[in-house]
Design a protein around this motif. Structure first.
Motif: not given
Length: 319
Positions: A295-311
Motif C-alpha cells: 500500500q506504500e510501494q504502489f499506492p495508486d494501484h492498491v487504491n484502484e483495487l480497493i475502490i473497485a472492490f468497495l464499489n
C-alpha cells in the motif's frame, strides 16, 4: 494530509488514537495496520477512499502509536484487538456494516473480526495475508530458529537487540529488512537488527520524513505491546469456532516479491486455492513487483483495487 482528522476515543478502558477522512454519513471503511506500522501506513488509501465517497477510519491498535498501552502489556493478545475494533465502531455509532482493509497481522484481526462479529462486516480486503483456519496448517509452516518471527518470540534477546538503537533506527531497519524478497533469517550468533547494515538505503517510495514520523509515533509506547500481541501469543482470533466460514466478500492482494511467499508451505497453500473452502467469495490478485508494503510501494494501484472492490460491494454496507 490536512484532510485527515485525529481524535482519541475511549475503547475498552483505553484511549485509542483514530485518524479519519471522509463524511460520517458515507459507508465506513476501517483500516487495520501491521507491524511496524500505525495509522500512517494507510495515509494514501485513506484520502483515496474518502474522495471515492467512503468514510476512512484508521486506528492505532492498543500499545501502538499514540494509543494507550494496556495496563499489563505482557498479557496482550490479538483477540483484544478484535474486540477493540468492534467496540470502536460502536463508539463511533456506526450501525451499518463496515468494510475492513488490513495488512500483515492486521489481516488476522480482520478475519477474526469477521468470525466473531459477522454482522458488522460488509467485506474484507487484506494485503500479504489470506485466511487460514486456526491450527489446520500448523505443521505446514515451519520457521527456522533464526527467522525473525522465531527470534521475536524471545523477549530478553529481542529487547536487548532493539535496545541498542533508538526507536527511529529500529523502525528504519525493519522497513528495509521487510522490503526484501528473501526471508529475514539471522545466524546463530547474529541478531536480527544486524541483518540491515547502517548504510542500507530506504526503498525509493519511502522518505526520511516518513521514517521520522513513524519513529516519533512509536516513542510513546515502544515495541513491548506490539511484540507481545503480534509475535508472542500467536493465538488466532476465532480459533474457538468449529468449522470456520467467512461469508463476506474477500479480496487478497499479494506481492509476488514479498518474503512471506517463501515461508515453507505458504506458496503451496495459496496455489492450492484451499482458502475457498473457508472463504467462498474469495478473490486473489498478485502484484508482480510487490514487496511486503504494497500500500506504500504502489499506492495508486492498491487504491484502484480497493475502490473497485468497495464499489462492487457497496450495497452490502447499507443497513
Amino acid at each position: 494530509m490536512d484532510q485527515i482528522t485525529h481524535k482519541f476515543i475511549q475503547v475498552n478502558g483505553l484511549n485509542l488514537h483514530v485518524a479519519e477522512a471522509g463524511s460520517e454519513t458515507s459507508p465506513p471503511v476501517i483500516f487495520l495496520h501491521g507491524f511496524p506500522e500505525i495509522w500512517y501506513s494507510w495515509r494514501h488509501q485513506m484520502l483515496a477512499v474518502a474522495t471515492a465517497g467512503f468514510r476512512a477510519i484508521a486506528p492505532d491498535f492498543r500499545g501502538y502509536g499514540l494509543s494507550d498501552a494496556p495496563p499489563e502489556p505482557e498479557k496482550a493478545c490479538l483477540t483484544d484487538l478484535v474486540h477493540d475494533t468492534a467496540s470502536l465502531l460502536d463508539s463511533l455509532a456506526i450501525s451499518s456494516k463496515a468494510f475492513v482493509v488490513a495488512k500483515d497481522f492486521g489481516g488476522w484481526i480482520a478475519y477474526g473480526f469477521a468470525l466473531l462479529y459477522p454482522e458488522k462486516v460488509a467485506g474484507i480486503i487484506t494485503a500479504n495475508v489470506m485466511f487460514m483456519p486456526p491450527g489446520a496448517f500448523a505443521d505446514h509452516f515451519v520457521f527456522p530458529e533464526g527467522f525473525y518471527v522465531s527470534r521475536w518470540q524471545k523477549p530478553e534477546r529481542t529487547e536487548a537487540d532493539f535496545g541498542r538503537f533508538d526507536v527511529k533506527t529500529v523502525v528504519r531497519k525493519i522497513y528495509i529488512m521487510f522490503c526484501g524478497s528473501e526471508m529475514p533469517i539471522a545466524g546463530e550468533n547474529e541478531e536480527i537488527m544486524d541483518l540491515v547494515k547502517p548504510s542500507a538505503p530506504l526503498p525509493s517510495w519511502m522518505t526520511e520524513e516518513d521514517i521520522a514520523i513513524y519513529g516519533t509515533l512509536y516513542e510513546k509506547n515502544g515495541f513491548r505491546t506490539a511484540l507481545q500481541a503480534t509475535y508472542r501469543t500467536m493465538h488466532m482470533p476465532g480459533s474457538e469456532i468449529q468449522d470456520p466460514k467467512i461469508q463476506a466478500p474477500t479480496l487478497v492482494i499479494l506481492g509476488e516479491k514479498d518474503y512471506l511467499m517463501k515461508v515453507p508451505g505458504m506458496k503451496e497453500y495459496i496455489q492450492s486455492d484451499s482458502v475457498k473452502k473457508y472463504v467462498p467469495n474469495h478473490e486473489t490478485v498478485f502484484v508482480p513487483e510487490g514487496c511486503h508494503f504494497l500500500q506504500e510501494q504502489f499506492p495508486d494501484h492498491v487504491n484502484e483495487l480497493i475502490i473497485a472492490f468497495l464499489n462492487r460491494n457497496k450495497h452490502v454496507a447499507v443497513v
